[in-house]
Design a protein around this motif. Structure first.
Motif, PDB file in Angstrom:
ATOM      1  N   UNK A 190       0.838  -1.203   0.000  1.00 47.78           N
ATOM      2  CA  UNK A 190       0.000   0.000   0.000  1.00 47.78           C
ATOM      3  C   UNK A 190       0.869   1.248   0.000  1.00 47.78           C
ATOM      4  N   UNK A 191       1.918   1.248   0.815  1.00 46.44           N
ATOM      5  CA  UNK A 191       2.864   2.361   0.802  1.00 46.44           C
ATOM      6  C   UNK A 191       3.455   2.551  -0.593  1.00 46.44           C
ATOM      7  N   UNK A 192       3.798   1.455  -1.257  1.00 48.64           N
ATOM      8  CA  UNK A 192       4.356   1.545  -2.604  1.00 48.64           C
ATOM      9  C   UNK A 192       3.362   2.162  -3.584  1.00 48.64           C
ATOM     10  N   UNK A 193       2.101   1.759  -3.465  1.00 47.85           N
ATOM     11  CA  UNK A 193       1.100   2.238  -4.416  1.00 47.85           C
ATOM     12  C   UNK A 193       0.859   3.731  -4.287  1.00 47.85           C
ATOM     13  N   UNK A 194       0.838   4.222  -3.051  1.00 52.02           N
ATOM     14  CA  UNK A 194       0.549   5.645  -2.849  1.00 52.02           C
ATOM     15  C   UNK A 194       1.814   6.483  -2.710  1.00 52.02           C
ATOM     16  N   UNK A 195       2.980   5.823  -2.689  1.00 51.83           N
ATOM     17  CA  UNK A 195       4.240   6.551  -2.611  1.00 51.83           C
ATOM     18  C   UNK A 195       4.476   7.253  -1.291  1.00 51.83           C
ATOM     19  N   UNK A 196       4.099   6.600  -0.191  1.00 48.12           N
ATOM     20  CA  UNK A 196       4.289   7.209   1.136  1.00 48.12           C
ATOM     21  C   UNK A 196       5.060   6.263   2.049  1.00 48.12           C
ATOM     22  N   UNK A 197       6.021   6.834   2.773  1.00 43.92           N
ATOM     23  CA  UNK A 197       6.762   6.070   3.771  1.00 43.92           C
ATOM     24  C   UNK A 197       6.621   6.700   5.158  1.00 43.92           C
ATOM     25  N   UNK A 198       5.947   7.840   5.210  1.00 48.34           N
ATOM     26  CA  UNK A 198       5.819   8.561   6.479  1.00 48.34           C
ATOM     27  C   UNK A 198       4.668   8.047   7.328  1.00 48.34           C
ATOM     28  N   UNK A 199       3.771   7.255   6.725  1.00 52.90           N
ATOM     29  CA  UNK A 199       2.654   6.670   7.462  1.00 52.90           C
ATOM     30  C   UNK A 199       2.655   5.166   7.251  1.00 52.90           C
ATOM     31  N   UNK A 200       2.113   4.449   8.230  1.00 54.27           N
ATOM     32  CA  UNK A 200       1.996   3.002   8.079  1.00 54.27           C
ATOM     33  C   UNK A 200       0.768   2.500   8.823  1.00 54.27           C
ATOM     34  N   UNK A 201       0.319   1.344   8.420  1.00 52.38           N
ATOM     35  CA  UNK A 201      -0.767   0.616   9.052  1.00 52.38           C
ATOM     36  C   UNK A 201      -2.007   1.487   9.264  1.00 52.38           C
ATOM     37  N   UNK A 202      -2.541   1.596  10.468  1.00 54.88           N
ATOM     38  CA  UNK A 202      -3.820   2.260  10.671  1.00 54.88           C
ATOM     39  C   UNK A 202      -3.824   3.680  10.129  1.00 54.88           C
ATOM     40  N   UNK A 203      -2.809   4.463  10.433  1.00 60.23           N
ATOM     41  CA  UNK A 203      -2.773   5.862   9.972  1.00 60.23           C
ATOM     42  C   UNK A 203      -2.682   5.942   8.456  1.00 60.23           C
ATOM     43  N   UNK A 204      -1.961   5.007   7.864  1.00 58.54           N
ATOM     44  CA  UNK A 204      -1.850   4.979   6.408  1.00 58.54           C
ATOM     45  C   UNK A 204      -3.217   4.763   5.773  1.00 58.54           C
ATOM     46  N   UNK A 205      -3.967   3.793   6.263  1.00 61.29           N
ATOM     47  CA  UNK A 205      -5.259   3.483   5.661  1.00 61.29           C
ATOM     48  C   UNK A 205      -6.307   4.551   5.983  1.00 61.29           C
ATOM     49  N   UNK A 206      -6.183   5.197   7.128  1.00 61.98           N
ATOM     50  CA  UNK A 206      -7.074   6.314   7.408  1.00 61.98           C
ATOM     51  C   UNK A 206      -6.872   7.433   6.395  1.00 61.98           C
ATOM     52  N   UNK A 207      -5.627   7.624   5.969  1.00 66.59           N
ATOM     53  CA  UNK A 207      -5.325   8.664   4.993  1.00 66.59           C
ATOM     54  C   UNK A 207      -5.786   8.279   3.588  1.00 66.59           C
ATOM     55  N   UNK A 208      -5.417   7.071   3.150  1.00 66.54           N
ATOM     56  CA  UNK A 208      -5.687   6.728   1.749  1.00 66.54           C
ATOM     57  C   UNK A 208      -7.170   6.512   1.482  1.00 66.54           C
ATOM     58  N   UNK A 209      -7.938   6.082   2.485  1.00 66.34           N
ATOM     59  CA  UNK A 209      -9.367   5.877   2.286  1.00 66.34           C
ATOM     60  C   UNK A 209     -10.202   7.069   2.774  1.00 66.34           C
ATOM     61  N   UNK A 210      -9.543   8.159   3.128  1.00 65.29           N
ATOM     62  CA  UNK A 210     -10.269   9.350   3.542  1.00 65.29           C
ATOM     63  C   UNK A 210     -11.189   9.831   2.415  1.00 65.29           C
ATOM     64  N   UNK A 211     -12.351  10.329   2.781  1.00 61.86           N
ATOM     65  CA  UNK A 211     -13.310  10.806   1.787  1.00 61.86           C
ATOM     66  C   UNK A 211     -12.999  12.226   1.309  1.00 61.86           C
ATOM     67  N   UNK A 212     -12.066  12.887   1.972  1.00 64.08           N
ATOM     68  CA  UNK A 212     -11.694  14.229   1.535  1.00 64.08           C
ATOM     69  C   UNK A 212     -10.866  14.157   0.262  1.00 64.08           C
ATOM     70  N   UNK A 213     -10.808  15.258  -0.459  1.00 64.50           N
ATOM     71  CA  UNK A 213     -10.059  15.300  -1.717  1.00 64.50           C
ATOM     72  C   UNK A 213      -8.569  15.130  -1.444  1.00 64.50           C
ATOM     73  N   UNK A 214      -7.841  14.554  -2.385  1.00 62.14           N
ATOM     74  CA  UNK A 214      -6.392  14.406  -2.191  1.00 62.14           C
ATOM     75  C   UNK A 214      -5.703  15.762  -2.101  1.00 62.14           C
TER      76      UNK A 214
END
Length: 247
Positions: A147-171
């Motif tokens: 998931x980190x690879x797909x979104x290009x993020x290493x600063x978040x992981x696990x719960x916080x990562x998924x809270x960010x990527x599935x957020x309903x707010x605009x990117x």
């Protein structure tokens, strides 16, 4: 996709034919005392067949390397363990459905090999040695990393990562989103992404964290570990199929 039983049984039969055991005749005038047996087929053909057969065994009997006796392997024949495992696997392929019906349990069977590769590839080495709790943890790490690879993020992981990527707010800049459907402003869009976020949090807070941080926990029964692995497989499929949205 389920296993092609006819093809698998044919491959096992060919391997068993190639590795048929026999005792070579002694040279004229020589008597040998040895428990070693030879194989009928050429070594090169046996090795090529074994490459396929081992993958079949991994699907049908995931723990064959540890559960099928190999103590006679060195003295009797190099392929002794493979042969017994192939015979067991053939019986399982031929009669598994019949046995389940006769014993009153013909419910659909869940196979780890049919799960999403991120889940199973991360888990299988530990799974085959019977380390089920660690196998599930390894799958969780693999899904997180992909998931980190797909979104290009290493600063978040696990719960916080998924809270960010599935957020309903605009990117936003540096905060891409994963979309499981087009945002049409409707309730379904909000429900799907709220559910994905909550599901991911449950996987990591309720499964991954206890498995990783609680010392002295007993080993998971295999069926419970399979259920947990399936949860990460579901999450992996959502992530891989999602559309990446960036600012």
């Amino acid at each position: 996709m389920g296993i092609d039983i006819t093809w698998a049984r044919d491959e096992l039969a060919q391997f068993l034919k190639l590795t048929e055991l026999y005792r070579p005749a002694d040279p004229p005038g020589v008597m040998t005392v040895s428990s070693h047996l030879s194989n009928r087929g050429p070594r090169a053909e046996i090795v090529a067949s074994a490459h396929v057969v081992e993958q079949i065994l991994d699907r049908v009997l995931p723990r064959w390397r540890t559960e099928v006796p190999d103590d006679r392997n060195r003295t009797v024949n190099r392929w002794y363990q493979h042969r017994e495992a192939a015979q067991r696997a053939d019986a399982a392929l031929q009669r598994d459905a019949e046995v389940r019906v006769r014993l009153g349990d013909d419910a659909p069977q869940l196979s780890a090999g049919s799960m999403h590769p991120w889940a199973w590839d991360g888990a299988k080495a530990l799974w085959r040695s019977g380390h089920f709790r660690e196998a599930v943890t390894a799958a969780a790490r693999k899904v997180n990393a992909e998931t980190q690879n797909k979104v290009g993020r290493r600063d978040l992981s696990e719960t916080k990562l998924f809270q960010s990527v599935f957020s309903q707010t605009a990117p936003k800049a540096g905060e891409p989103r994963l979309r499981l459907m087009v945002d049409d402003g409707g309730d379904t869009f909000r429900s799907v992404h709220r559910g994905a976020m909550a599901f991911a949090e449950g996987c990591y807070a309720g499964i991954r964290n206890p498995n990783s941080h609680e010392d002295g926990l007993p080993e998971l029964p295999e069926h419970e570990a399979l259920e947990q692995l399936a949860a990460f497989s579901v999450l992996a499929r959502w992530v891989e199929s999602a559309t990446l949205e960036t600012a």
